[in-house]
Structure formats: C-alpha cells, structure tokens
Enzyme design. Structure first.
Site, PDB file in Angstrom:
ATOM      1  N   ARG A   1       0.970  -1.144   0.085  1.00 20.15           N
ATOM      2  CA  ARG A   1      -0.180  -0.030  -0.036  1.00 20.15           C
ATOM      3  C   ARG A   1       0.780   0.876  -0.029  1.00 20.15           C
ATOM      4  O   ARG A   1       2.090   1.513   0.842  1.00 20.15           O
ATOM      5  CB  ARG A   1      -0.848   0.328   0.988  1.00 20.15           C
ATOM      6  CG  ARG A   1      -1.992   1.713   1.392  1.00 20.15           C
ATOM      7  CD  ARG A   1      -2.258   1.217   0.296  1.00 20.15           C
ATOM      8  NE  ARG A   1      -3.550   2.699   0.637  1.00 20.15           N
ATOM      9  CZ  ARG A   1      -3.758   3.888  -0.206  1.00 20.15           C
ATOM     10  NH1 ARG A   1      -2.332   4.116  -0.484  1.00 20.15           N
ATOM     11  NH2 ARG A   1      -4.286   5.037   0.306  1.00 20.15           N
TER      12      ARG A   1
ATOM     13  N   HIS B   1       1.782   7.088   1.970  1.00 24.39           N
ATOM     14  CA  HIS B   1       0.593   7.964   1.716  1.00 24.39           C
ATOM     15  C   HIS B   1       0.217   8.669   3.313  1.00 24.39           C
ATOM     16  O   HIS B   1       1.296   8.112   3.785  1.00 24.39           O
ATOM     17  CB  HIS B   1      -0.596   7.587   1.595  1.00 24.39           C
ATOM     18  CG  HIS B   1      -0.833   6.079   2.828  1.00 24.39           C
ATOM     19  ND1 HIS B   1      -0.222   4.672   2.154  1.00 24.39           N
ATOM     20  CD2 HIS B   1      -1.769   6.376   3.804  1.00 24.39           C
ATOM     21  CE1 HIS B   1      -0.989   3.991   3.377  1.00 24.39           C
ATOM     22  NE2 HIS B   1      -1.960   4.620   4.403  1.00 24.39           N
TER      23      HIS B   1
ATOM     24  N   GLU C   1     -10.391   5.748   3.221  1.00 21.29           N
ATOM     25  CA  GLU C   1      -9.435   4.837   2.301  1.00 21.29           C
ATOM     26  C   GLU C   1      -9.259   5.364   0.967  1.00 21.29           C
ATOM     27  O   GLU C   1      -8.399   5.573   1.053  1.00 21.29           O
ATOM     28  CB  GLU C   1      -9.497   3.669   2.758  1.00 21.29           C
ATOM     29  CG  GLU C   1      -8.126   3.007   1.858  1.00 21.29           C
ATOM     30  CD  GLU C   1      -6.324   2.816   2.834  1.00 21.29           C
ATOM     31  OE1 GLU C   1      -5.402   2.360   2.388  1.00 21.29           O
ATOM     32  OE2 GLU C   1      -6.735   3.459   3.952  1.00 21.29           O
TER      33      GLU C   1
END
Length: 390
Positions: A100, A103, A172
C-alpha cells in the site's frame, strides 16, 4: 499480561433477576407507560421515538471496494454504514511483495490488527523519527493523523489486516498518496525539489498507484532525519495477543490495549473478545465512547437499547461489523457452534464501562426489589451472579 488493576469488564450481570429468561430484550425493563400525569413539556419526550437505525454492516460483501493485481480493500465509512459516524474500517488483503503505497491521512489516525500473514510498515513523524517495523498475526499498529507511512506484505503468503480510523467520515480512497501528488506536479518543479531530471517525471502515469507490487526492501533501514533522535523500532507497534491486558471469564475472555499500555494509541482503545457458544457478553454501556466491532469468527446477535422502549437485535457473522453509539445499552450473544471472536474499537484513549448488574448491586437491595416487584432475597442474590461473559 494479567490484569493488574481493577477488572475492566464488569463483575456481574442481570440474568439472576430471572428477567432475561422471561424477556427477549432490555425493553422488558422499560415501562410502557408512565403512571404519573404528564405535562405538555414532557409529553414530547415520552412520545414514540424513531426506530433504531441498522447497526450491522457486511464490510466484506457490502461494497465493491478496490481490487488490483496486488490486493484489495473493502471499507465501511458513513457512506456505506451511516450509523458509524465516529469510526471507519477497512479490510485489506495484500499479496506477497505487494504494498500500500506511501501515503498519509489528513483527518484520521490509523489503527490496524493483523488477521493473517506478515506486514512491514515504514513511518515518519513530524520530529524526524523514522521507524521500520515487521508485524505478525495478532500485532497492532497506530499512526497518528498526518504521519506518512507505507504497508507491505512480507514472506511468501498473502496477508490480511483490519484498519480502523478515528473518524467515520474518513475514506481510504481519499487519502494523500505520494504517486498521486508527484505525478501532478510540474516536472520542472519536481526536478528542482529532488535533483532528478525533469524527463523522469514527465513519463510518470497521471494517476495514483494505491497498491503496487515490488521487492522486499533489504538493509540498511533508513536513519532518523534528525540524527539526535534515538532510532526506534517499537514506537508504533504493540502485540495485542501477547501483551494486552487479559481477563478470563466462564464464557469467554478479553484482551485490552488502551493508551495506558500503548501510549501512541491516543485516540482509540482496542480489544479482542472471545465469546463461547451459548454465552453472552453481559448487559452494559460505555459512558465515554462509541463502540465499533468486526467479527473475526463465528456468529451471534448484537442487541441495543436506545431509550424510550427502543430495542433492536441484529444477527451478524464473520466479516461483518457492528456499531453502538456512546451510552447505548447493549449485549452480545453467541448463537453459533464455534467461538465468536471480535475485534472491538472505542473512540477514546481509555476504557470505561458500566455494567447493568454492577449498577443494581450499587443500590440497596430493598430499593432494587421495589423497582421490579421482586423479593428482598432475590435482590440480595444478585451479587453472587457470574460476570462479564458467561
């Protein structure tokens, strides 16, 4: 870790009253009508209220979510689960080597529990502290709001983890991702900012990567930006299963992690709860927090009391989430044949609860007897009942 302070789950329940066997809900304890005369001012308060809204949602099957070659993400925010205003959740799967991307979240802190597999995280804090940590099943992490981080699946098996955010309005899919930002900055500016040629940035896709696939990073691990800060590998990591405050009952057990055990987890308290077949988590409420639940295993029923005779029971099973508003009375029953396993979040750094039976036992037995028309002997016997989960 054994409980070292006063038990955080209450010590008694209501069922000795004999009312649980005779009634199907807490509503049996609420008078249908007030016997005293009502004034115009309080007629409105006693009028029928709106029915309790749905408080169970199937996070695994209720939305399309995100799916790519590297993994998937299914979320439950106010868009999918309107009652959950204060807490949002994401169920994320990553394949080996998938990550992922780097971020951050502007409006919510991130909490996580590893359900299966292994995960590596990297995070940077405002003071320049850098951490790279590896997580196994049963571990949790916590990243405060705005801290930049990354998640990657380690090993040769897929991983699955549950994310929790301290705002139900968080999404998200609305986070701030590094590829999204850099790909939309003029290449000349990026060249000045990084020292790399502008031609490199000109060729980047004009979109967010979100989940990518790569190689597992080897040593050395990055040093802190501020060299005066000692290197840390545990600031954001805690093993709930090994180090959570443990309490065992006849019908199940709990493990609690609050800010007292995991200081950086300063907006959430987390709990793992097991309820054995046929057992119930006693009637209680939380005066300081909403409660968000994820069913890891098994099936059960969640029952909520919302005042003025409003009682609602909803079934749930593995992969579903439940939500109880702050102060609403509730209980959980395992209606299946296997252990009901729950992950629970509270939007408070400390845990508080009030048990219905603890409350009854804090009053003189005669007063309790007069409330329900029971004998003094029945009221006095409440103190001997089992507690917590039974």
């Amino acid at each position: 870790m054994e409980t070292t302070r006063r038990g955080f789950i209450s010590r008694a329940s209501l069922s000795t009253l004999g009312l649980v066997a005779a009634a199907t809900s807490i509503g049996a304890l609420v008078p249908e009508k007030a016997s005293a005369k009502t004034s115009p001012d309080n007629k409105k308060a006693l009028a029928p209220q709106e029915e309790l809204e749905d408080f169970v949602y199937d996070i695994e099957n209720g939305s399309k979510g995100y799916l790519s070659e590297g993994g998937s993400a299914k979320e439950a925010t106010v868009e999918e689960f309107p009652v959950s205003q204060s807490i949002a959740g994401v169920s994320m799967h990553l394949k080996p080597g998938a990550f992922r991307e780097m971020h951050w979240h502007s409006i919510a802190a991130e909490w996580a529990y590893i359900l299966d597999g292994e995960v590596r995280t990297t995070v940077i804090t405002p003071d320049g502290t850098t951490s790279t940590d590896d997580f196994q099943k049963g571990d949790i992490w916590f990243f405060p709001k705005g801290h930049g981080h990354m998640l990657q699946c380690l090993g040769d098996k897929p991983c699955h983890f549950l994310l929790g955010f301290d705002s139900g309005h968080f999404s998200e899919f609305g986070t701030f991702s590094v590829t999204d930002w850099i790909s939309h900055v003029p290449p000349a500016i990026m060249a000045k900012n990084t020292g790399l040629p502008a031609s490199f940035f000109s060729g980047l896709p004009k979109k967010e990567l979100y989940i990518g696939i790569g190689k597992i990073a080897e040593k050395p691990r990055p040093k802190n930006i501020n060299a005066a800060i000692p290197f840390s590998t545990s600031l954001h990591k805690f093993s709930m299963e090994k180090e959570g405050i443990y309490q065992e009952f006849k019908g199940g057990s709990v493990k609690l992690v609050s800010s007292l055990e995991f200081p950086i987890q300063n907006t959430i308290t987390s709990m793992r709860m097991n309820i054995e077949p046929g057992a119930i988590r006693e009637l209680h409420w939380h005066p300081n927090a909403d409660e968000w639940q994820y069913v890891m295993q098994g099936q059960g029923e969640l029952s909520i009391f919302g005042s003025h005779g409003r009682v609602k029971t909803m079934p749930y099973k593995k992969g579903m989430v439940g939500f109880i508003k702050q102060g609403y009375g509730h209980f959980i029953e395992n209606t299946g044949t296997e252990t009901l396993k729950l992950i629970i979040l509270f939007n408070s750094p400390v845990y508080q609860e009030i048990s219905l039976n603890d409350w009854l036992n804090s009053n003189p037995p005669q007063l309790v007897a007069d409330h329900f028309g029971m004998s003094l002997e029945q009221a006095s016997s409440l103190i001997n009942h089992q507690n917590g989960i039974y």
